[in-house]
Design a protein around this motif. Structure first.
Motif: not given
Length: 205
Positions: A121-124, A150-153
């Motif tokens: 799990i990662s916010r960005d 966001g854009d999945g980074g």
């Protein structure tokens, strides 16, 4: 104190940001369902769920682990899960010696069996230790799932997840809230697929 008319637009905008992200998640229902079906299959083969994330995402990891290990709905089966970010002694010990980027990968290598699943799990989608944990899990044959925003980074470019579930928002608060909803959906739908497959066969727990 009544809400003044000048506050109404701000309140409306706050709800609208959440509504957009929620609707985008609903439109992605097939992708969520596919991830849950494969997770249920792994659980039936005796696999366990290994979850990890940093900061607030670490609390989400603990949250979903608790849901699987101690179902809040009476009659639901307990399914094995652990949150790597819960063990601060191991996280800080590994980080001090091998660097923060290896905090989860190191644990995955020690805990994982091929039938297991890794949920990062990662916010960005830009947390290097989450990415390394997922990469290591993939190398070991685990099913990999990533929750991002966001854009999945760089999670997208690195191709570290079999299932990438991205919250369509750049607002960290909204991403966090929808991640919690996603965690609940994963728990609920995994049980649906698990039970639909009938009695647990040999080798499953």
């Amino acid at each position: 104190m009544p809400v003044t008319s000048t506050m109404h637009p701000a309140v409306g905008a706050a709800f609208l940001r959440r509504d957009r992200a929620g609707r985008a998640l609903a439109a992605d229902a097939e992708r969520v369902a596919l991830a849950c079906r494969e997770m249920a299959s792994r659980f039936r083969r005796g696999g366990k769920l290994i979850v990890f994330g940093n900061g607030g995402c670490g609390t989400d990891a603990a949250h979903i682990t608790a849901e699987f290990m101690h179902p809040v709905i009476v009659g639901r089966r307990t399914l094995p899960a652990l949150a790597l970010s819960n063990d601060c002694a191991t996280v800080t010990g590994v980080s001090g010696r091998e660097g923060l980027a290896e905090a989860f990968a190191h644990q995955v290598r020690r805990w994982a069996d091929p039938a297991d699943m890794a949920l990062g799990i990662s916010r960005d989608g830009r947390c290097e230790n989450v990415l390394r944990g997922l990469e290591t899990a993939g190398e070991l044959g685990l099913l990999t799932v990533a929750l991002t925003g966001g854009d999945g980074g760089i999670t997208v470019g690195r191709g570290v997840a079999d299932h990438l579930l991205t919250v369509d928002s750049d607002d960290p608060a909204v991403v966090k809230e929808v991640h919690v909803t996603l965690c609940h959906l994963l728990w609920e739908l995994v049980h649906v697929f698990f039970e639909k497959a009938g009695p647990v066969g040999e080798g499953a727990r």
